[in-house]
Design an enzyme around this catalytic site. Structure first.
Site, PDB file in Angstrom:
ATOM      1  N   ASP A  87     -33.912  38.779  26.466  1.00  0.00           N
ATOM      2  CA  ASP A  87     -34.905  39.764  26.028  1.00  0.00           C
ATOM      3  C   ASP A  87     -34.604  41.088  26.743  1.00  0.00           C
ATOM      4  O   ASP A  87     -34.013  41.089  27.827  1.00  0.00           O
ATOM      5  CB  ASP A  87     -36.295  39.248  26.415  1.00  0.00           C
ATOM      6  N   ASP A  93     -35.485  41.869  21.141  1.00  0.00           N
ATOM      7  CA  ASP A  93     -35.682  43.314  21.277  1.00  0.00           C
ATOM      8  C   ASP A  93     -34.480  43.954  21.961  1.00  0.00           C
ATOM      9  O   ASP A  93     -34.415  45.157  22.148  1.00  0.00           O
ATOM     10  CB  ASP A  93     -36.986  43.632  22.033  1.00  0.00           C
ATOM     11  N   HIS A 141     -43.453  37.459  30.632  1.00  0.00           N
ATOM     12  CA  HIS A 141     -44.107  38.410  31.550  1.00  0.00           C
ATOM     13  C   HIS A 141     -45.342  37.833  32.234  1.00  0.00           C
ATOM     14  O   HIS A 141     -45.864  38.432  33.174  1.00  0.00           O
ATOM     15  CB  HIS A 141     -44.533  39.672  30.788  1.00  0.00           C
ATOM     16  N   HIS A 185     -36.653  43.105  28.096  1.00  0.00           N
ATOM     17  CA  HIS A 185     -37.546  43.385  29.232  1.00  0.00           C
ATOM     18  C   HIS A 185     -37.290  42.380  30.350  1.00  0.00           C
ATOM     19  O   HIS A 185     -36.872  41.251  30.088  1.00  0.00           O
ATOM     20  CB  HIS A 185     -39.009  43.288  28.795  1.00  0.00           C
ATOM     21  N   TYR A 229     -39.125  43.404  17.852  1.00  0.00           N
ATOM     22  CA  TYR A 229     -40.208  44.130  17.183  1.00  0.00           C
ATOM     23  C   TYR A 229     -39.786  44.864  15.928  1.00  0.00           C
ATOM     24  O   TYR A 229     -40.625  45.398  15.219  1.00  0.00           O
ATOM     25  CB  TYR A 229     -40.884  45.076  18.193  1.00  0.00           C
ATOM     26  N   ASP A 254     -54.434  50.293  19.974  1.00  0.00           N
ATOM     27  CA  ASP A 254     -53.702  50.370  21.234  1.00  0.00           C
ATOM     28  C   ASP A 254     -52.225  50.526  20.904  1.00  0.00           C
ATOM     29  O   ASP A 254     -51.555  49.559  20.554  1.00  0.00           O
ATOM     30  CB  ASP A 254     -53.949  49.100  22.068  1.00  0.00           C
TER      31      ASP A 254
END
Ligand code: Q9C
Ligand code: ZN
Length: 686
Positions: free
Chosen positions: A172, A265, A135, A174, A305, A20
């Site tokens: 972060d 990130d 999240h 996101h 990451y 994935d």
């Protein structure tokens, strides 16, 4: 009081078991690499290691639904095919037979950290965990997250310790929509997030991640979203948001506890974020949060990451939590136009909720936003030219984070013999330093000439007492040791601050280093200030002149003197700090002059603490003999104690507040970090 590090190898024991491309980034090496980096640079050993526990059902149910918890509990017994199918129900997440166990450990680590900080066992700390949390929602896993570690921790702190206000800072890259949903209508939890957004083109592509989602009902104003509409944001963009959005609001909110969704990130090299802020920036983001809530600061790992960027960022962050000085915030340009547009929008959206933003400009005219679409072509070209196109990102490199050897002495004090040496400081008087110049010279000589004395001649021409001469000599030697990094910072009680400033400035500028001079109080413009940019003086006082006389002398006139803590806080956060960071001094000279009455010790300590983010922490504080009572609080702040909370700030005095805003606007042509809105005419220089 130390810094906690929470880590358990068990959390590396789950991984993606099928193909994935969206999920392959989230791998066990994220944790092993970060932890190994902390061990190999000696930071892990300096932390207090607190064992990780599993979160209980009750803990998890603080945020999640029973149905969801029961569903996740079944995953350890599922086949690969079932796990895959289960994950597909949610967005961008995978499950492994050990995911549930690790998710309970990740949440449990966050709770152990909160326990450590709330009981006073440690001052602050970092929980190195996976899976991440921000999240995940009440009944859904999402974006690699299973349980919402930080949201659970916030509720837990409120429930178990009666904590009233929690600030959650999500740096972060996101949007932690799970955290937003958990507290949207809750005014006791202030959630701040910046995130890559690109006008809703970036995952999770939610309308509600934009700046106009400010919270609901009673929680209106307590949800702050800063969308990044371009990639490539840099250190200045991040700092500008801290100075002009997060910090003023955070100080006004006055949290009892600060939690950070610490995803890295948002650093350069990250394949998800594609931003250009360097790992060093996390030293400053951390430092700037360390004086809220009396220092009670808990960081939980979220994303990150690129293993190199992640490990470097984790190390500078922990180093800062431990109290080591932050690297120089070098080469700051102003925020870019796109960042300014976001800042302007957020400030406008929140101005009705926060008195610190009351004078913020309106949202930019829609013309600016539509123009942006036309600009997209041009931007893409520029990006290609800078080699930042998507396909060249593999080649992104950045310099190694700077480190410096810790000086053997953190805080040296030059105080009258009869005063006890404050805790954690080293008394530094020339009589105790026979190796230096003093004993050899016959003091009267100082008054008459001369060229080979330790002090500059124009000072020596003043009729100084023997005591004053020895204090000034001590200061000169102390400065030399700060310069050689043998001493980090210092404090001196002097008979006449204005007189003591001159030789110090001259000594420092003769070394061709920039010096930031911050004067608090004082009735007249300090003399002997060079105007050539070797010093930048910020003078905060009720008597400060109305107008700056040159680019490098900036009077900040607070009519209420410094007795209006809100006005003073605003002056520090949104004027002084941006100037100071952009100037990037090699030394900070902070002076407290008579006529600064009304300024409370807590506000002074905040100033002393915050200024240590500059100049590798090289701050020299001068206070006048009549301010002897300041020795203890100043020494505490210099030796690394968190400043006490300022309490809930009332609305600032309008007159001062308006004057500050006028000053900020007037100076923003010269000092780009002071900008909070787009330049409407032409000046699109970056
Ligand atoms: N094509 C955290 O950083 N990427 N989660 C989706 C879709 C999901 C990130 C890409 C990234 C989730 C904690
Ligand atoms: Zn992330």
């Amino acid at each position: 009081m130390g810094t906690a590090l929470l880590y358990d190898e068990e959390m590396t024991r789950y991984k993606l078991l099928w193909l994935d491309p969206d999920c392959e980034l989230e791998r066990p090496e994220r944790l092993t690499a970060s932890h190994e980096a902390l061990v190999s640079c000696g930071l892990a050993a300096r932390c207090v290691s607190i064992p990780v526990r599993q979160a209980t059902d009750d803990d998890i149910l603080l945020i999640h639904s029973e149905e969801y918890l029961e569903a996740v509990k079944k995953t350890p017994y599922m086949t690969l095919e079932d796990l895959r199918e289960f994950a597909l129900v949610y967005g961008c997440v995978y499950f492994h037979p050990n995911s549930y166990r690790c998710a309970t450990l990740a949440a449990g680590a966050a709770l152990q950290l909160v326990d450590g900080v709330m009981t006073g066992r440690v001052r602050n700390g970092l929980a190195l965990v996976r899976p991440p949390g921000h999240h995940s929602m009440r009944s859904a896993a999402n974006g690699f997250c299973v349980f919402n570690n930080v949201a659970i921790a916030a509720k837990y702190a409120q429930q178990k310790y009666g904590v009233q206000r929690v600030l959650i800072v999500d740096w972060d890259i996101h949007h932690g929509q799970g955290v937003q949903y958990a507290f949207e209508d809750d005014p006791s939890v202030l959630y701040f997030s910046w995130h890559r957004y690109e006008h809703q083109k970036f995952w999770p592509e939610l309308r509600e991640s934009d700046y106009d989602s400010v919270g609901k009902d009673k929680g209106a104003g307590f949800n702050i979203n800063v969308p990044w509409n371009k990639v490539g944001m840099q250190n200045s963009d991040y700092l500008a948001v801290f100075f002009h959005v997060l910090l003023p609001v955070a100080y006004e909110f006055c949290p009892d506890l600060v939690l950070v969704c610490a995803g890295f990130d948002s650093a350069i090299g990250d394949p998800e974020g594609e931003m250009c802020a360097t790992p060093d920036i996390f030293a400053h983001l951390t430092h700037l949060l360390m004086n809220l809530a009396g220092g009670k600061l808990c960081l939980m790992l979220e994303g990150g990451y690129n293993l190199t960027s992640l490990s470097q960022s984790v190390c500078v962050t922990v180093r800062t939590l431990l109290g080591d000085p932050a690297p120089r915030p070098a080469n700051l340009q102003g925020p870019c136009q796109s960042a300014l547009e976001s800042i302007q929008c957020v400030r406008a959206a929140h101005r009705k909720y926060w008195s610190c933003l009351k004078l913020a400009a309106g949202a930019p005219p829609s013309e600016v936003s539509t123009k942006r679409i036309k600009l997209e072509e041009k931007e893409r070209e520029e990006k290609l030219q800078r080699g930042e196109a998507a396909d060249s990102k593999a080649g992104i490199t950045w310099p190694q984070p700077q480190t410096c050897v810790l000086p053997p002495v953190r805080t040296a004090v030059v105080i009258p013999e009869e005063m006890a040496c404050p805790d954690g400081c080293k008394r530094f008087n020339l009589s105790q330093h026979a190796d230096s110049l003093s004993d050899k010279c016959d003091p009267p000589l100082f008054h008459q000439n001369n060229h080979n004395g330790p002090l500059e001649s124009h000072v020596l021409s003043f009729p100084l007492s023997l005591h004053a001469v020895s204090t000034l000599s001590s200061l000169t030697v102390l400065l030399g040791k700060m310069e050689k990094n043998e001493i980090c910072n210092g404090l001196a009680v002097v008979g006449d601050v204005s007189m003591a400033m001159a030789p110090v400035i001259q000594h420092a500028t003769s070394l061709k280093q920039r010096v930031l001079v911050v004067c608090v109080g004082g009735t007249e413009v300090p003399s002997h200030l060079p105007e050539d940019g070797t010093t930048l003086t910020v003078h905060i006082s009720k008597e400060a002149p109305e107008e700056p006389s040159c680019k490098y002398y900036i009077p900040v006139r607070l009519k209420n003197s410094c007795g209006d803590t809100s006005g003073f806080a605003q002056a520090i956060l949104s004027v002084l700090l941006p100037l100071a960071y952009e100037y990037d001094p090699a030394l900070v000279l902070l002076t407290r002059l008579p006529g600064s009455g009304g300024l409370n010790d807590g506000a002074w300590q905040q100033l002393v603490s915050l200024l240590q983010g500059l100049a590798w922490g090289h701050v020299l504080v001068l206070v006048q003999e009549c301010h002897k009572a300041l020795v203890k609080p100043t020494a505490a702040a210099l030796s690394g104690s968190p400043a006490p909370s300022l309490g809930r700030l009332p609305a600032p005095v309008v007159e001062d507040f308006e004057a500050l805003e006028r000053l900020r606007v007037r100076l923003q042509a010269d000092w780009m970090l002071l900008r909070t809105s787009v330049q409407e005419s032409g000046a699109e220089d970056n």
